[in-house]
Design a protein around this motif. Sequence first.
Motif, PDB file in Angstrom:
ATOM      1  N   ALA A  44       0.826  -1.228   0.033  1.00 38.24           N
ATOM      2  CA  ALA A  44      -0.149   0.124  -0.141  1.00 38.24           C
ATOM      3  C   ALA A  44       0.765   1.321  -0.162  1.00 38.24           C
ATOM      4  O   ALA A  44       0.361   2.407  -0.636  1.00 38.24           O
ATOM      5  N   LEU A  45       2.247   1.141   0.467  1.00 41.66           N
ATOM      6  CA  LEU A  45       2.918   2.393   0.737  1.00 41.66           C
ATOM      7  C   LEU A  45       3.719   2.442  -0.520  1.00 41.66           C
ATOM      8  O   LEU A  45       4.217   3.602  -0.915  1.00 41.66           O
ATOM      9  N   PHE A  46       3.804   1.590  -1.358  1.00 37.15           N
ATOM     10  CA  PHE A  46       4.690   1.689  -2.478  1.00 37.15           C
ATOM     11  C   PHE A  46       3.844   1.197  -3.795  1.00 37.15           C
ATOM     12  O   PHE A  46       4.675   0.682  -4.891  1.00 37.15           O
ATOM     13  N   LYS A  47       2.748   1.484  -3.958  1.00 41.87           N
ATOM     14  CA  LYS A  47       1.764   1.274  -4.885  1.00 41.87           C
ATOM     15  C   LYS A  47       2.180   1.932  -6.452  1.00 41.87           C
ATOM     16  O   LYS A  47       2.032   1.062  -7.473  1.00 41.87           O
ATOM     17  N   TYR A  48       2.841   2.790  -6.360  1.00 41.72           N
ATOM     18  CA  TYR A  48       3.545   3.448  -7.574  1.00 41.72           C
ATOM     19  C   TYR A  48       4.644   2.975  -8.037  1.00 41.72           C
ATOM     20  O   TYR A  48       5.198   3.389  -8.942  1.00 41.72           O
ATOM     21  N   GLU A  49       5.437   2.082  -7.257  1.00 40.03           N
ATOM     22  CA  GLU A  49       6.668   1.440  -7.686  1.00 40.03           C
ATOM     23  C   GLU A  49       6.406   0.002  -8.062  1.00 40.03           C
ATOM     24  O   GLU A  49       7.240  -0.843  -8.422  1.00 40.03           O
ATOM     25  N   ALA A  50       4.886  -0.412  -8.010  1.00 37.34           N
ATOM     26  CA  ALA A  50       4.459  -1.756  -8.407  1.00 37.34           C
ATOM     27  C   ALA A  50       4.585  -2.038  -9.814  1.00 37.34           C
ATOM     28  O   ALA A  50       4.333  -1.308 -10.835  1.00 37.34           O
ATOM     29  N   MET A  51       5.616  -3.164 -10.054  1.00 39.90           N
ATOM     30  CA  MET A  51       5.861  -3.584 -11.616  1.00 39.90           C
ATOM     31  C   MET A  51       5.775  -5.062 -11.430  1.00 39.90           C
ATOM     32  O   MET A  51       6.477  -5.872 -10.699  1.00 39.90           O
ATOM     33  N   THR A  52       5.017  -5.697 -12.300  1.00 42.84           N
ATOM     34  CA  THR A  52       4.508  -6.988 -12.300  1.00 42.84           C
ATOM     35  C   THR A  52       5.810  -8.098 -11.989  1.00 42.84           C
ATOM     36  O   THR A  52       5.900  -8.637 -10.819  1.00 42.84           O
ATOM     37  N   ILE A  53       6.946  -7.735 -12.720  1.00 45.61           N
ATOM     38  CA  ILE A  53       7.973  -8.499 -12.755  1.00 45.61           C
ATOM     39  C   ILE A  53       9.080  -8.062 -11.869  1.00 45.61           C
ATOM     40  O   ILE A  53       9.594  -8.762 -11.027  1.00 45.61           O
ATOM     41  N   LEU A  54       9.259  -6.784 -11.850  1.00 48.65           N
ATOM     42  CA  LEU A  54      10.607  -6.103 -10.950  1.00 48.65           C
ATOM     43  C   LEU A  54      10.322  -6.034  -9.571  1.00 48.65           C
ATOM     44  O   LEU A  54      11.144  -6.419  -8.852  1.00 48.65           O
ATOM     45  N   THR A  55       8.893  -5.971  -9.092  1.00 48.99           N
ATOM     46  CA  THR A  55       8.497  -5.591  -7.842  1.00 48.99           C
ATOM     47  C   THR A  55       7.179  -6.525  -7.563  1.00 48.99           C
ATOM     48  O   THR A  55       6.241  -6.097  -7.374  1.00 48.99           O
TER      49      THR A  55
END
Length: 105
Positions: A44-55
């Motif tokens: 929830a704190l990093f929703k803008y950094e979510a990338m399916t494979i990388l994160t």
Amino acid sequence: MAQFDVYPNPSKQTKKHYPYLLDIQSPYISDITTRIVIPLGYAALFKYEAMTILTPEISFEDDLLLLLTPQISSVPAKILKEPIGSLSHFREKIINSLDFAVAGI
């Protein structure tokens, strides 16, 4: 220490965002005094950094977390006390995130 063991983040400054550190270091390099880790952050704190494979999203201790692969680092082995679990069942996701970060595949 085993590859894919999870440790509580010992840092008072960062543990509210990054509660855990994932040890990803190969067992073949266990004689050095550092460990290679990837922080696990609350999704929830990093929703803008979510990338399916990388994160990739990872569930641990009833929390939805992101494996924050771009924040890979090393820490002194002595700060990692007792593991509180393992993410070895997420091995494929973890390795894929590292492959994507290094080779783009």
